[in-house]
Design a protein around this motif. Structure first.
Motif, PDB file in Angstrom:
ATOM      1  N   LEU A  13       0.667   4.239  -3.092  1.00  0.00           N
ATOM      2  CA  LEU A  13       0.335   5.540  -2.693  1.00  0.00           C
ATOM      3  C   LEU A  13       1.463   6.371  -3.588  1.00  0.00           C
ATOM      4  O   LEU A  13       1.315   7.238  -4.193  1.00  0.00           O
ATOM      5  CB  LEU A  13       0.189   5.805  -1.350  1.00  0.00           C
ATOM      6  N   ASP A  40      -6.472   9.590  -4.228  1.00  0.00           N
ATOM      7  CA  ASP A  40      -6.287   8.955  -2.973  1.00  0.00           C
ATOM      8  C   ASP A  40      -7.298   8.314  -2.365  1.00  0.00           C
ATOM      9  O   ASP A  40      -7.173   7.144  -2.144  1.00  0.00           O
ATOM     10  CB  ASP A  40      -5.744  10.359  -1.722  1.00  0.00           C
ATOM     11  N   ARG A  41      -8.382   9.011  -2.651  1.00  0.00           N
ATOM     12  CA  ARG A  41     -10.118   8.324  -2.308  1.00  0.00           C
ATOM     13  C   ARG A  41      -9.982   7.101  -3.050  1.00  0.00           C
ATOM     14  O   ARG A  41     -10.421   5.959  -2.648  1.00  0.00           O
ATOM     15  CB  ARG A  41     -11.252   9.175  -2.262  1.00  0.00           C
ATOM     16  N   THR A  77       0.862  -1.155  -0.007  1.00  0.00           N
ATOM     17  CA  THR A  77       0.073   0.009   0.115  1.00  0.00           C
ATOM     18  C   THR A  77       0.871   1.266  -0.015  1.00  0.00           C
ATOM     19  O   THR A  77       0.738   2.154  -0.780  1.00  0.00           O
ATOM     20  CB  THR A  77      -1.101   0.014   1.113  1.00  0.00           C
ATOM     21  N   LEU A  80      -7.866  -0.457  -2.912  1.00  0.00           N
ATOM     22  CA  LEU A  80      -6.860  -1.237  -2.017  1.00  0.00           C
ATOM     23  C   LEU A  80      -7.987  -2.147  -0.999  1.00  0.00           C
ATOM     24  O   LEU A  80      -7.502  -3.250  -0.655  1.00  0.00           O
ATOM     25  CB  LEU A  80      -6.133  -0.386  -1.145  1.00  0.00           C
ATOM     26  N   ASP A  81      -9.052  -1.472  -0.622  1.00  0.00           N
ATOM     27  CA  ASP A  81     -10.031  -2.066   0.272  1.00  0.00           C
ATOM     28  C   ASP A  81     -10.452  -3.384  -0.558  1.00  0.00           C
ATOM     29  O   ASP A  81     -10.589  -4.466  -0.076  1.00  0.00           O
ATOM     30  CB  ASP A  81     -11.376  -1.312   0.586  1.00  0.00           C
ATOM     31  N   HIS A 137      -7.924   4.185  -2.066  1.00  0.00           N
ATOM     32  CA  HIS A 137      -8.263   3.557  -0.924  1.00  0.00           C
ATOM     33  C   HIS A 137      -9.442   2.538  -1.164  1.00  0.00           C
ATOM     34  O   HIS A 137      -9.457   1.363  -0.817  1.00  0.00           O
ATOM     35  CB  HIS A 137      -8.435   4.569   0.212  1.00  0.00           C
TER      36      HIS A 137
END
Length: 170
Positions: A65, A143-144, A61, A150-151, A147
């Protein structure tokens, strides 16, 4: 930079004349190639840092990023030059593959996703435009997006994926 990159614009921003620019740099393509190589090298180094992290998910992660942030810097330069740094891109593909496999082997990432899928997903997270459907993106929309992605990559209990994973172009 946005839009077309020109030697005149670079010289102006650097506070030098166009003649000085060409004496110091040679060609615009040489400068852009050097910048692209430097940023790709930085991304590969972030991959190494991710692999060195004892926690495979945290390593992945953190790399993801960094990758998205640095990749956004590459867009204009890469469009101007085309595909000129195949070796650096191969190194980057290797790091992504190792990071994904490591997280999967640790049971932290779903195993039905390939590293090639992950490469496309990270690009998708970074390619959000400032507007869609009349909505304005926030300053950290990428970024949102990342995420959420990634989830979706994290184990356990993922839903089944449709279709085939991407592959390297011939």
């Amino acid at each position: 930079m946005g839009g077309e990159i020109t030697a005149h614009e670079i010289a102006r921003r650097a506070g030098v004349g166009i003649g000085t620019f060409y004496r110091r740099v040679g060609t615009l393509e040489a400068l852009l190639k050097a910048v692209l190589g430097e940023v790709l090298g930085e991304i590969v180094a972030k991959g190494e840092e991710g692999l060195a992290n004892p926690d495979p998910w945290a390593g992945f992660t953190t790399f993801a990023l960094s990758y998205i942030h640095l990749r956004n810097e590459l867009c204009d330069v890469n469009k101007r030059l085309g595909d000129v740094l195949d070796h650096s891109r191969a190194e980057l593909r290797d790091r992504i593959q190792l990071l994904v496999e490591r997280a999967q082997q640790a049971g932290m990432m779903r195993t039905d996703v390939t590293w090639e899928d992950v490469a496309f997903l990270m690009v998708a997270a970074s390619s959000a435009g400032p507007y869609t459907l009349g909505l304005h993106a926030g300053a950290r929309q990428w970024d949102r997006n990342l995420h959420v992605i990634l989830d979706g990559l994290r184990s356990p209990d993922p839903s089944a994926l449709p279709g085939e994973p991407p592959s390297l172009a011939p």
